[in-house]
Design an enzyme around this catalytic site. Structure first.
Site, PDB file in Angstrom:
ATOM      1  N   ASP A 268       0.842  -1.197   0.000  1.00 30.12           N
ATOM      2  CA  ASP A 268       0.000   0.000   0.000  1.00 30.12           C
ATOM      3  C   ASP A 268       0.872   1.239   0.000  1.00 30.12           C
ATOM      4  O   ASP A 268       1.112   1.846   1.044  1.00 30.12           O
ATOM      5  CB  ASP A 268      -0.919  -0.040   1.228  1.00 30.12           C
TER       6      ASP A 268
ATOM      7  N   LYS B  68       0.011   3.692  -2.048  1.00 31.75           N
ATOM      8  CA  LYS B  68      -0.924   4.698  -2.589  1.00 31.75           C
ATOM      9  C   LYS B  68      -0.212   5.534  -3.656  1.00 31.75           C
ATOM     10  O   LYS B  68      -0.066   6.755  -3.561  1.00 31.75           O
ATOM     11  CB  LYS B  68      -1.504   5.571  -1.491  1.00 31.75           C
TER      12      LYS B  68
ATOM     13  N   ASP C 277       1.797   9.388  -8.924  1.00 33.51           N
ATOM     14  CA  ASP C 277       2.813  10.217  -9.571  1.00 33.51           C
ATOM     15  C   ASP C 277       2.583  10.199 -11.085  1.00 33.51           C
ATOM     16  O   ASP C 277       1.570   9.673 -11.572  1.00 33.51           O
ATOM     17  CB  ASP C 277       4.210   9.685  -9.192  1.00 33.51           C
TER      18      ASP C 277
HETATM   19  O1  O7E Z   1      -8.132   1.983  10.939  1.00 33.23           O
HETATM   20  P1  O7E Z   1      -7.343   0.730  10.890  1.00 33.23           P
HETATM   21  O2  O7E Z   1      -6.313   0.640  11.971  1.00 33.23           O
HETATM   22  O3  O7E Z   1      -8.213  -0.507  10.824  1.00 33.23           O
HETATM   23  O4  O7E Z   1      -6.457   0.734   9.553  1.00 33.23           O
HETATM   24  C1  O7E Z   1      -7.018   0.929   8.302  1.00 33.23           C
HETATM   25  C2  O7E Z   1      -5.967   0.746   7.244  1.00 33.23           C
HETATM   26  O5  O7E Z   1      -6.548   1.026   5.976  1.00 33.23           O
HETATM   27  C3  O7E Z   1      -4.757   1.669   7.372  1.00 33.23           C
HETATM   28  O6  O7E Z   1      -3.637   0.980   6.839  1.00 33.23           O
HETATM   29  C4  O7E Z   1      -5.105   2.840   6.478  1.00 33.23           C
HETATM   30  O7  O7E Z   1      -3.950   3.462   5.944  1.00 33.23           O
HETATM   31  C5  O7E Z   1      -5.888   2.134   5.371  1.00 33.23           C
HETATM   32  N1  O7E Z   1      -6.895   2.938   4.665  1.00 33.23           N
HETATM   33  C6  O7E Z   1      -7.876   3.595   5.357  1.00 33.23           C
HETATM   34  O8  O7E Z   1      -7.983   3.517   6.584  1.00 33.23           O
HETATM   35  N2  O7E Z   1      -8.770   4.358   4.665  1.00 33.23           N
HETATM   36  C7  O7E Z   1      -8.760   4.472   3.324  1.00 33.23           C
HETATM   37  O9  O7E Z   1      -9.606   5.134   2.764  1.00 33.23           O
HETATM   38  C8  O7E Z   1      -7.795   3.765   2.601  1.00 33.23           C
HETATM   39  C9  O7E Z   1      -6.901   2.961   3.277  1.00 33.23           C
HETATM   40  C10 O7E Z   1      -6.101   2.093   2.503  1.00 33.23           C
HETATM   41  O10 O7E Z   1      -5.540   1.110   2.917  1.00 33.23           O
HETATM   42  O11 O7E Z   1      -6.058   2.351   1.201  1.00 33.23           O
HETATM   43  C11 O7E Z   1      -5.536   1.429   0.362  1.00 33.23           C
HETATM   44  C12 O7E Z   1      -6.268   0.096   0.459  1.00 33.23           C
END
Ligand code: O7E
Length: 213
Positions: free
Chosen positions: A60, A62, A65
């Site tokens: 991840d 994200k 670029d």
């Molecule tokens: O709140 P938690 O601890 O259960 O963690 C949630 C995880 O999902 C954390 O790694 C955070 O960076 C990720 N996340 C979100 O919480 N919200 C989003 O909108 C997107 C992500 C994410 O992982 O995006 C890529 C899949």
């Protein structure tokens, strides 16, 4: 995409030993381990390969670029052992397509972020999310990320992306409910702190798995 337990572990811890311990303890309960900036910055990129020997990894980063830089990032992280990558859709069709191409070359999965789970995402991402989901589907991503904190948005994204996977973070600490997210159309839940910060991570994962079933 593997959809057995329908649970993805977000391994946002800062210690290599803790990460390896949690991945080993939870590997039979999750389909993928999501590894992101916190762990990669703390432990180095090699942690992706180390975790990948325990369970499939979604990296991840994200990615957001220009197309050439996206390609280089994807190649590097897929080469390190990741089974999938996560890219932002908002950077545009050319940049996202570069990630899809790199993933196809490596035989990996690519997921696009179209709307995030935190309150601030309603400012700019929310209003653009439908367009971003449509564009991501056009680009040929394997799946999209939609917020468990807003199940109605998952339903909307489902109507746009059809059979593509929806993976959904925001359960537990952020306030989302596993059952509501799945009922709205999520294929898989991404869960971090409710498991990793629990005194008994396996028991906490089991409680979420019971709700998933
Ligand atoms: O709140 P938690 O601890 O259960 O963690 C949630 C995880 O999902 C954390 O790694 C955070 O960076 C990720 N996340 C979100 O919480 N919200 C989003 O909108 C997107 C992500 C994410 O992982 O995006 C890529 C899949």
């Amino acid at each position: 995409m593997i959809l057995n337990s329908r649970l993805i572990l977000a391994l946002d811890v800062l210690s290599r030993d803790r990460a390896l311990h949690l991945a080993t303890a939870l590997k039979d309960r999750v389909d993928y381990v999501k590894v992101g900036y916190p762990l990669i910055l703390a432990a180095g990129l090699d942690i992706v390969g180390e975790i990948a020997r325990i369970a499939p990894v979604i990296a991840d980063l994200k990615i957001a670029d220009i197309p050439n830089t996206n390609t280089l990032i994807c190649e590097e992280v897929l080469d390190s052992g990741a089974a999938g990558i996560i890219a932002h859709a908002f950077v545009g069709r050319d940049s996202l397509s570069a990630c899809v191409e790199a993933a196809r070359e490596a035989g990996g999965l690519v997921f696009a972020v179209t709307e995030m789970s935190h309150p601030g995402a309603e400012e700019l991402m929310g209003p653009a999310a439908e367009r971003l989901a449509r564009m991501a589907a056009d680009c040929g991503v394997d799946g999209v990320v939609a917020p468990a904190t807003r199940p109605e948005r998952i339903s909307l994204v489902r109507s746009i992306v059809g059979e593509r996977a929806i993976i959904s973070p925001g359960v537990g600490v952020q306030g989302g409910s596993p059952s509501a997210a799945l009922k709205a159309g999520a294929d898989s839940l991404i869960v971090g702190r409710s498991i990793t910060e629990s005194p008994n991570p396996a028991a906490s994962a089991d409680a979420i798995l019971r709700e998933i079933r």
